[in-house]
Write a protein that holds these residues in place. Structure first.
Motif, PDB file in Angstrom:
ATOM      1  N   THR B  27       6.412   1.395  -9.568  1.00 56.86           N
ATOM      2  CA  THR B  27       4.980   1.495  -8.828  1.00 56.86           C
ATOM      3  C   THR B  27       4.031   0.586  -9.369  1.00 56.86           C
ATOM      4  O   THR B  27       4.368  -0.215 -10.403  1.00 56.86           O
ATOM      5  CB  THR B  27       4.481   3.021  -9.395  1.00 56.86           C
ATOM      6  N   ARG B  28       3.059   0.061  -8.695  1.00 51.01           N
ATOM      7  CA  ARG B  28       2.045  -0.871  -8.582  1.00 51.01           C
ATOM      8  C   ARG B  28       1.141  -0.590  -9.993  1.00 51.01           C
ATOM      9  O   ARG B  28       0.682   0.352 -10.034  1.00 51.01           O
ATOM     10  CB  ARG B  28       1.346  -1.079  -7.461  1.00 51.01           C
ATOM     11  N   ASP B  31      -2.635   0.185  -8.779  1.00 51.50           N
ATOM     12  CA  ASP B  31      -3.091   1.303  -8.065  1.00 51.50           C
ATOM     13  C   ASP B  31      -4.014   2.374  -8.502  1.00 51.50           C
ATOM     14  O   ASP B  31      -5.033   2.997  -7.765  1.00 51.50           O
ATOM     15  CB  ASP B  31      -1.943   2.284  -7.520  1.00 51.50           C
ATOM     16  N   VAL B 501      -4.491 -10.446  -1.999  1.00 51.54           N
ATOM     17  CA  VAL B 501      -4.975  -9.991  -0.408  1.00 51.54           C
ATOM     18  C   VAL B 501      -4.423  -8.586  -0.437  1.00 51.54           C
ATOM     19  O   VAL B 501      -4.449  -7.842   0.545  1.00 51.54           O
ATOM     20  CB  VAL B 501      -4.494 -11.073   0.711  1.00 51.54           C
ATOM     21  N   GLY B 502      -4.037  -7.876  -1.585  1.00 47.68           N
ATOM     22  CA  GLY B 502      -3.681  -6.419  -1.302  1.00 47.68           C
ATOM     23  C   GLY B 502      -2.195  -6.378  -1.453  1.00 47.68           C
ATOM     24  O   GLY B 502      -1.874  -5.156  -1.307  1.00 47.68           O
ATOM     25  N   MET B 669      10.350  -2.120  -3.091  1.00 44.78           N
ATOM     26  CA  MET B 669       9.534  -1.272  -2.475  1.00 44.78           C
ATOM     27  C   MET B 669       8.278  -2.130  -1.970  1.00 44.78           C
ATOM     28  O   MET B 669       7.854  -1.811  -0.752  1.00 44.78           O
ATOM     29  CB  MET B 669       8.953  -0.229  -3.466  1.00 44.78           C
ATOM     30  N   LEU B 670       7.865  -3.041  -2.616  1.00 44.63           N
ATOM     31  CA  LEU B 670       6.878  -3.664  -2.211  1.00 44.63           C
ATOM     32  C   LEU B 670       7.253  -4.779  -0.955  1.00 44.63           C
ATOM     33  O   LEU B 670       6.406  -4.641   0.109  1.00 44.63           O
ATOM     34  CB  LEU B 670       6.197  -4.644  -3.137  1.00 44.63           C
ATOM     35  N   GLU B 672       9.379  -4.010   1.233  1.00 43.89           N
ATOM     36  CA  GLU B 672       9.702  -3.025   2.433  1.00 43.89           C
ATOM     37  C   GLU B 672       8.201  -2.653   3.072  1.00 43.89           C
ATOM     38  O   GLU B 672       7.763  -2.628   4.324  1.00 43.89           O
ATOM     39  CB  GLU B 672      10.403  -1.667   2.013  1.00 43.89           C
ATOM     40  N   GLY B 673       7.278  -2.429   2.027  1.00 46.49           N
ATOM     41  CA  GLY B 673       5.703  -2.410   2.449  1.00 46.49           C
ATOM     42  C   GLY B 673       5.441  -3.477   3.148  1.00 46.49           C
ATOM     43  O   GLY B 673       4.750  -3.384   4.212  1.00 46.49           O
ATOM     44  N   GLN B 674       5.584  -4.643   2.869  1.00 43.91           N
ATOM     45  CA  GLN B 674       5.272  -5.875   3.704  1.00 43.91           C
ATOM     46  C   GLN B 674       5.785  -5.793   5.005  1.00 43.91           C
ATOM     47  O   GLN B 674       5.179  -6.469   5.937  1.00 43.91           O
ATOM     48  CB  GLN B 674       5.610  -7.247   2.865  1.00 43.91           C
ATOM     49  N   VAL B 676       7.030  -3.391   6.797  1.00 45.97           N
ATOM     50  CA  VAL B 676       6.612  -2.462   7.767  1.00 45.97           C
ATOM     51  C   VAL B 676       5.451  -2.594   8.091  1.00 45.97           C
ATOM     52  O   VAL B 676       4.834  -2.521   9.411  1.00 45.97           O
ATOM     53  CB  VAL B 676       6.914  -1.026   7.063  1.00 45.97           C
ATOM     54  N   GLY B 677       4.362  -3.271   7.132  1.00 44.57           N
ATOM     55  CA  GLY B 677       3.026  -3.307   7.542  1.00 44.57           C
ATOM     56  C   GLY B 677       3.104  -4.585   8.403  1.00 44.57           C
ATOM     57  O   GLY B 677       2.050  -4.520   9.729  1.00 44.57           O
ATOM     58  N   ALA B 680       3.849  -3.224  11.986  1.00 49.10           N
ATOM     59  CA  ALA B 680       2.898  -2.807  12.626  1.00 49.10           C
ATOM     60  C   ALA B 680       1.729  -3.811  13.447  1.00 49.10           C
ATOM     61  O   ALA B 680       1.229  -3.631  14.642  1.00 49.10           O
ATOM     62  CB  ALA B 680       1.966  -1.885  11.731  1.00 49.10           C
TER      63      ALA B 680
ATOM     64  N   ILE C  95       0.410   6.781  -5.233  1.00 48.17           N
ATOM     65  CA  ILE C  95       1.240   5.519  -6.104  1.00 48.17           C
ATOM     66  C   ILE C  95       2.722   5.558  -5.917  1.00 48.17           C
ATOM     67  O   ILE C  95       3.334   4.506  -5.820  1.00 48.17           O
ATOM     68  CB  ILE C  95       0.637   5.897  -7.564  1.00 48.17           C
ATOM     69  N   HIS C  98       4.235   4.308  -2.811  1.00 45.09           N
ATOM     70  CA  HIS C  98       3.699   3.259  -2.383  1.00 45.09           C
ATOM     71  C   HIS C  98       2.865   3.327  -0.964  1.00 45.09           C
ATOM     72  O   HIS C  98       3.125   2.565   0.003  1.00 45.09           O
ATOM     73  CB  HIS C  98       4.792   1.828  -2.180  1.00 45.09           C
ATOM     74  N   LEU C 100      -0.351   2.551  -0.364  1.00 46.47           N
ATOM     75  CA  LEU C 100      -1.398   1.826  -0.100  1.00 46.47           C
ATOM     76  C   LEU C 100      -1.078   0.476  -0.492  1.00 46.47           C
ATOM     77  O   LEU C 100      -0.124   0.191  -1.408  1.00 46.47           O
ATOM     78  CB  LEU C 100      -2.390   2.399  -1.094  1.00 46.47           C
ATOM     79  N   GLN C 101      -1.712  -0.439  -0.032  1.00 45.60           N
ATOM     80  CA  GLN C 101      -1.434  -2.003  -0.358  1.00 45.60           C
ATOM     81  C   GLN C 101      -2.997  -2.564  -0.828  1.00 45.60           C
ATOM     82  O   GLN C 101      -3.040  -2.591  -1.967  1.00 45.60           O
ATOM     83  CB  GLN C 101      -0.930  -2.775   0.817  1.00 45.60           C
ATOM     84  N   CYS C 102      -3.625  -2.799   0.040  1.00 43.46           N
ATOM     85  CA  CYS C 102      -4.999  -3.638  -0.055  1.00 43.46           C
ATOM     86  C   CYS C 102      -5.833  -2.219  -0.762  1.00 43.46           C
ATOM     87  O   CYS C 102      -6.739  -2.520  -1.559  1.00 43.46           O
ATOM     88  CB  CYS C 102      -5.660  -4.208   0.812  1.00 43.46           C
ATOM     89  N   ARG C 138      -4.193  -0.951   8.085  1.00 39.33           N
ATOM     90  CA  ARG C 138      -3.729  -2.302   8.694  1.00 39.33           C
ATOM     91  C   ARG C 138      -2.567  -3.001   7.805  1.00 39.33           C
ATOM     92  O   ARG C 138      -2.219  -4.125   8.210  1.00 39.33           O
ATOM     93  CB  ARG C 138      -4.968  -3.262   8.590  1.00 39.33           C
ATOM     94  N   CYS C 139      -2.355  -2.159   6.554  1.00 36.50           N
ATOM     95  CA  CYS C 139      -1.513  -2.953   5.663  1.00 36.50           C
ATOM     96  C   CYS C 139      -0.049  -2.328   5.675  1.00 36.50           C
ATOM     97  O   CYS C 139       1.009  -2.933   5.543  1.00 36.50           O
ATOM     98  CB  CYS C 139      -2.021  -2.899   4.401  1.00 36.50           C
ATOM     99  N   THR C 140       0.159  -1.018   5.779  1.00 40.38           N
ATOM    100  CA  THR C 140       1.232  -0.348   5.214  1.00 40.38           C
ATOM    101  C   THR C 140       2.104  -0.099   6.409  1.00 40.38           C
ATOM    102  O   THR C 140       3.294   0.470   6.198  1.00 40.38           O
ATOM    103  CB  THR C 140       0.738   0.974   4.636  1.00 40.38           C
ATOM    104  N   GLY C 141       1.815   0.163   7.485  1.00 40.36           N
ATOM    105  CA  GLY C 141       2.552   0.307   8.735  1.00 40.36           C
ATOM    106  C   GLY C 141       2.626   2.156   8.837  1.00 40.36           C
ATOM    107  O   GLY C 141       3.450   2.661   9.403  1.00 40.36           O
ATOM    108  N   ASN C 144       4.816   5.192   4.734  1.00 39.22           N
ATOM    109  CA  ASN C 144       4.757   5.704   3.251  1.00 39.22           C
ATOM    110  C   ASN C 144       3.475   7.054   2.911  1.00 39.22           C
ATOM    111  O   ASN C 144       3.736   7.536   2.093  1.00 39.22           O
ATOM    112  CB  ASN C 144       4.639   4.660   2.301  1.00 39.22           C
TER     113      ASN C 144
END
Lengths: 288, 782, 166
Positions: B27-28, B31, B501-502, B669-670, B672-674, B676-677, B680, C95, C98, C100-102, C138-141, C144
């Motif tokens: 986990t990050r 957060d 940038v998050g 995990m990060l 995959e998040g990038q 999928v985001g 979108a 958390i 995951h 959240l991103q930004c 706008r970040c996660t899709g 999650n």
């Protein structure tokens, strides 16, 4: 995007609200705020006075009255959606409400606010027209009533005098077992409908004994397709008959903008009307 | 094979496969504050006595400015100052970053429009007041008198006049290699397409913001609310305002999404700085959403006329492309980069003996344009993959087969193209393209899907599947540095020139540091985006941070480890090679019981007052720099199944797979998040998002009711296949960036699937694919 | 012309007495006058949902309510989710999954999801998508975020079960 300055008023009774409406210069009534506040924040509306209706007594509530549902103008869309009377007696309204904005916006948005805003795409306006709603209005001269069909005077312009306000809406019930369907097309879930279709019908002995067909999003106000209704009345609702009724949509006059030109709105109307009629028919216990 | 590609044998590399913490979905560390609502985004920054800045923006797309009247506005309560162009005449035009392209300078943007306004939204005047509501009240009263000029809105139309003596085409980017004319002469078939991508952009959920404060006591100008590119911005701000760079500090707190558009140098950044210096009060500016949609960089709008020459087996002999890039009204800080990237990256993963491209960089009276996630690649993947589908259709080949025949093979890696992009030669460093294609097809069930599609069509549905192969670029150098230190309490701090940038940069760097150093990643403090903490840096963009700062982190942490083991060895009277570090303790590597030493203790022994440190630089700290002249090239495949509602023309993406080889995933995990985001956003560009203008240049997409961002309801079921088959040989971690692959191929894949559903190859020639267009296509096909 | 109003807002159980213009939105009053900057502004016209707070238990867009309208209401913001410093199951789930991103949309989603879980922890998939579609990320899709809601519901069920057994 901050609103321009205004003086804020917080009346507690309808009389007080009417008095303010009649005596203040350049006032706006604030209902749920979901339509008005974006306009205020964007400064496309800049009233000198804002009359907040949220604490006015006697404007909320859902009751049964003479075979109709009487809904106070300030009734929240969420409350209307969850009310047992709505679900039991006005299933068209219940179905339409699932398309109105989002669960979150329905916590604040009101039926009166939506009707008076008269956005061409507003689902509640189309439903009111489909159900032949009667609007209760009050002004300095007293109370009056008018049909929803006489309500839109022009684009987003209700037939209300400046000192008048909508206090309630009456939606006559259709008999138990009636078929209904609300269908719409929007680019994204929860967006304003580009075009919407509301269908209601009664079947007896395999024939249509009563029918209401309404389109939203094609003009300033909702459009009752009287010709199509006349075609279906008394007829056996075969697939062909439904297609024929829906085909009337190809001949309507429709608004046009670059995102949804008139020809496309007509196509959508025909598609949605056919689907709405088919669904309504199925719910009435028939099959095309 | 070129010299600059010498693999990193001489530096210790991270072994393949998951390590102790690298390669794990931990986990990050970022957060905590974010879920508590304790973030520090630009709008959360406040200073005593601050003024609020509000822009007055052009309401005409192209006009000569005759007069700007500010008297009524000045009289409004709370107004402290109002500036027009005369007040900032000493601030030069905003420059662009180094590029080989010449002749762009006259086309740069002034901080306030001088004699002309060139796009709706251009800053014309600025108000400073004690409250943002009052600043907006006053701004409404500023009157701009202007004489309308003719408006140019089409980059393919004849050129107009930017200013006397300058037309609206600052440059044409040309690249070429091989015998292109011969390729077309000898071709078995020539396929020609005309394709366009609609204008859209990053549109992060946080609008821009800038807060400037002049610290008179220390003679330092501070700028808060920054992102992405602090060091370059600091140097330019200093230069443009006539201050020494050491007298300017940029700060980055939390950043609500960047996607390429935030963090560049904009007029408002310079204005808050100049105002803080002149007005001697902090100045805060927060962009509102309507402003954002007309003032922050747009992107993507390109029109391509492309031809491909192929042999009888469908193999590419040559590609010849002429394209028109709609830059908007001015050249901004990227110069002509997007055109350069598009031109260089268009060939993608395919073998291409000959190539010619002319990218017309053209100005129009729209919002200026720059980079947005996968810039130049979202566009050219769309164009190139449309071409491949067209070749398949022309020759009666399967769409997958035509790719197989053209993909550069693993045996041909590294594969140098006689081309450059961003000043570096394009060398596809590593990859097994066909291998990943096979994995992706299998994972998606492509073959079985064809049967399912047939069955669903027989039942009356309008369904189709599409694929797109992409190559990304990442790890843009030229350099980045990181300083790692351990203090006398055992706390580890990592200072980098990276920015956030998050995306989780802190966690990725902390994992790498922890892996090398042997400490708990969650206890590492990562500092980024601060010009006052590290002298040089290149920021966060182009998916570079994990590659560049990550590699520097690896090396710096290893250096600290070595120092710690050296010192500990002396103290414990063992050899350094007998020792290791586990959970912050220096202990025997063989696991046998024995004395150990906490890193805190080692650090303490390395303090300046320690006798052992006499004559040496004290501190358990190391700073390492990582250089790269070449980019790393992640690659992958997009596969999608769509369903079209014939009645409405609505395209619904049902199921989506992104397969992306990124060399190595520091944190799956990060990654995959990038992806999928990114998907979108790509979906938005393919189906929903567009900046439209009316014929007079008035923007029509000015609110979130018109500019449609995908909600959860529009998302397909998304599957991500992260592959690590082709680690980059260019850095000790083997990583390639993962930020842009999810977006890159979406336009292409969706277009291909729509064609397939309509049973009409080549139906889609423009993005976004809107329902009315599909409806029209259905009509013409019926 | 704009009058000033003395109002008391109850935010996360704490009273804040402020003097504000009527035109000041609830979001701005919470952020600037009461100093709780966890509620964010993403659009100020009621589409993105970043400003979502709970008003008498219901999620509303704080940019579409004036501060003066909120007097006497119980307002909950993201700062009130952690009890005694302990993250709520939902915050922890964000958390862990995951979600959240930004982090900019996160407070709005946390409040929305808190309301969803308080109303119907067993909410069906389609209804959950419907409810979540009111907020933009706008970040996660989004995938999650759904996982986080489900994980939080499970954690809350387990927590309740454990408490019941004790």
């Amino acid at each position: 995007m901050k609103a321009a300055p205004f003086a804020y008023h917080d009346p507690r009774s309808i009389d007080e609200a009417l008095h303010l409406l009649a005596t203040l210069e350049n006032p706006r009534l604030l209902a749920g705020g979901q339509s008005l506040m974006p306009m205020l924040n964007m400064r496309v509306a800049f009233p000198d006075h804002v009359i907040d209706l949220n604490r006015v007594e006697g404007l909320e509530g859902v009751t049964e009255q003479d075979g109709a549902l009487r809904i106070g103008a300030m009734t929240r869309q969420r409350d209307l959606e969850e009310h047992p009377l709505t679900r039991a007696r006005l299933p068209l309204m219940t179905e339409a409400l699932t398309f109105v904005g989002h669960w979150q916006t329905r916590n604040r948005g009101t039926i009166g606010g939506s009707l008076c805003n008269l956005d061409p795409s507003a689902e509640l306006v189309a439903v009111a027209a489909a159900l032949d709603a009667v609007l209760e209005v009050r002004g300095p001269a007293g109370a009056r009533e008018l049909s929803i069909h006489d309500f839109p005077e022009g684009l987003m312009t209700p037939a209300l005098a400046p000192e008048e306000m909508l206090t309630a809406i009456r939606l006559p019930f259709w008999p138990a077992g009636h078929g209904y369907c609300f269908a719409e097309f929007a680019r994204r879930h929860g967006d304003y409908a580009i075009v919407s279709a509301a269908a209601l019908l009664m079947l007896e002995g395999g024939r249509v004994t009563r029918v209401s067909i309404t389109l939203g999003g094609v003009g300033a106000g909702p459009l009752r397709l009287r010709e199509a209704e006349a075609m279906l009345l008394g007829a056996v609702p075969s697939a062909e008959a439904i297609r024929g009724a829906a085909a009337h949509c190809e001949r309507i006059e429709a608004m046009s903008d670059p995102q949804a030109p008139a020809w496309y709105r007509r196509r959508l109307a025909a598609t949605l009307m056919r689907r709405a009629l088919e669904k309504a028919l199925a719910r009435a216990g028939g099959a095309a | 094979m070129t010299d600059a590609l010498a693999p990193v044998k001489e530096r210790p590399a991270l072994a393949r496969g998951p390590g102790k913490v690298v390669g794990h979905a931990v986990t990050r560390i970022e957060d905590g504050p974010l879920v508590r609502g304790e973030g520090l985004f630009a709008a959360d920054v406040n200073f005593p006595r601050q003024l609020h800045m509000r822009m007055v923006r052009a309401e005409l797309a192209h006009a000569r400015i005759l007069a700007v009247s500010t008297d009524a506005a000045r009289a409004m309560p709370g107004v402290v100052a109002i500036w027009t162009a005369e007040d900032v005449a000493d601030i030069p035009l905003i420059p662009f970053r180094a590029t080989k392209v010449r002749g762009l300078e006259p086309y740069c943007q002034p901080v306030l429009a001088r004699d002309r306004m060139r796009y709706v939204g251009e800053p014309v005047a600025v108000v400073f007041a004690d409250d943002p509501y009052r600043a907006e009240d006053a701004a409404e009263l500023v009157v701009v008198e202007a004489e309308e000029l003719s408006v140019l809105l089409d980059a393919t139309a004849p050129l107009g006049e930017f200013s006397p003596g300058q037309d609206t085409e600052p440059t044409i980017v040309r690249k070429a290699y091989g015998e292109i004319d011969a390729a077309f002469r000898d071709a078995h078939a020539v396929v020609e397409l005309e394709l366009s991508v609609g204008r859209h952009s990053g549109v992060p959920l946080e609008t821009r913001g800038a807060i400037a404060r002049y610290d008179a006591a220390h003679d330092v100008l501070e700028l808060h609310g920054t992102a992405k590119k602090q060091h370059w911005n600091r140097d330019e701000i200093a230069r443009l305002l006539g201050r020494p760079p050491q007298g300017v500090h940029l700060f980055e707190g939390h950043v609500g999404g960047g996607f390429g558009v935030r963090g560049e140098l904009y007029p408002e950044d310079l204005l808050v700085c100049a105002a803080a210096l002149r007005l001697r009060r902090p100045v805060k500016w927060i962009e509102d959403r309507r402003e954002h949609l007309v003032a922050t960089n747009h992107s993507r709008e390109q029109h391509h006329r492309i031809r491909a020459a192929v042999d009888a087996e469908g193999r590419l002999l040559g590609i010849d492309d002429v394209f028109f890039h709609d830059q908007g009204a001015y050249v901004r800080t990227h110069g002509a980069r997007v055109v350069d990237l598009a031109a260089g990256m268009l060939p993608g993963p395919y073998r291409l003996p000959a190539y010619r491209v002319a990218g017309h960089f053209r100005l129009t009276n729209k919002t200026p344009s720059a980079t947005y996630r996968a810039p130049g690649r979202f566009e050219t993947t769309f164009v190139r993959e449309r071409l491949m589908d067209a070749i398949a259709a022309r020759l009666g080949l399967d769409r997958v087969e035509v790719r197989r025949r053209n993909l550069v093979s693993a045996a041909e890696m590294p594969h140098a193209r006689p081309l450059d992009a961003l000043g570096t030669e394009i060398v596809l460093d590593s990859g097994d393209y066909e291998g990943l294609l096979d994995k992706a097809l299998s994972r998606f069930g492509w073959n079985a899907l064809q049967g399912e599609l047939a069955a669903r069509r027989a039942a009356g549905e309008c369904v189709g599947a599409g694929l797109a192969f992409f190559v990304e670029k990442s790890g843009l150098g030229p350099s980045d540095g990181v300083r790692v230190s351990v203090d006398a309490n055992g706390a580890v701090e990592l200072v980098s020139g990276a920015a956030s940038v998050g995306q989780g940069v802190e966690t990725a760097l902390a994992q790498i540091c922890a892996e090398a150093l042997g400490v708990d990643y969650a206890r590492i403090r990562v500092v980024r985006g601060r010009t006052d903490r590290i002298e040089f840096g290149n920021g966060a963009h182009a998916s570079r941070v994990t590659v560049m700062s990550g590699s520097a982190t690896w090396e710096a942490a290893l250096a600290v480890r070595a120092m710690a083991l050296d010192t500990a060895a002396t103290l414990l009277q063992l050899r350094p090679s007998d020792l290791t570090i586990r959970d912050g303790e220096v202990c025997r590597a063989d696991g046998l019981p024995g004395p150990s030493l906490a890193l805190a203790e080692v650090a303490r022994r390395m303090g300046p007052n320690s006798p052992a440190m006499r004559g040496r630089t004290p501190g358990l700290t190391a700073e390492k720099w990582f250089w790269s002249d070449h980019m790393a090239y992640p690659y992958g495949v997009h596969l999608v199944l769509v369903r079209i509602d014939r009645g409405t023309g609505q395209v619904v993406a049902e199921r989506y797979l992104v397969a992306n080889d990124i060399g190595r995933a520091i944190n799956p995990m990060l990654v995959e998040g990038q992806i999928v985001g990114g998907l979108a956003q790509g979906l938005g560009g393919a189906l929903l998002e567009e900046f439209r203008y009316d014929p007079s240049g008035q923007p029509l997409s000015t609110t979130f009711a018109d500019y449609l961002i995908p909600t959860i309801a529009e998302m397909p079921a998304a599957d991500v296949l992260i592959a690590e088959d082709a680690p980059s040989p260019l850095n000790p971690l083997g990583v390639k960036g993962a930020g842009e692959g999810g977006t890159n191929g979406v336009g292409a894949a969706i277009a291909a699937a729509v064609d397939d559903a309509l049973l009409r190859p080549g139906a889609v020639t423009a993005l976004p694919v809107v329902p009315a267009t599909v409806r029209r296509l259905l009509d013409t096909l019926a | 012309m704009s009058d000033l109003h003395d109002i008391t807002l109850v935010l996360n159980g704490e009273r804040h007495a402020v003097r504000v213009e009527a035109r000041r939105t609830l979001a701005d009053v919470i952020r600037e006058d009461c100093g709780l900057t966890g509620t964010h502004l993403g659009c100020e016209h009621g589409v993105c949902g970043a400003c979502t707070v709970l008003m008498d238990g219901q999620p509303v867009r704080a940019c579409l309510v004036f501060g003066v309208q909120a007097r006497g209401r119980a307002i909950r913001t993201v700062e009130g989710l952690a009890e005694g410093g302990r993250l709520s199951p939902l915050q922890q789930a964000f958390i862990d999954e995951h979600a959240l991103q930004c982090g900019y949309c996160t407070p709005g989603f946390l409040m929305l999801c808190t309301a969803i879980l308080e109303a119907d922890p067993e909410i069906g998939d389609q209804a959950l998508v419907d409810a979540l579609s009111s907020n933009i990320c706008r970040c996660t899709g989004y995938a999650n975020i759904v996982k986080a809601v489900r994980a939080a519901a499970a954690a809350m069920r387990a927590g309740t079960a454990a408490a019941e057994m004790a």
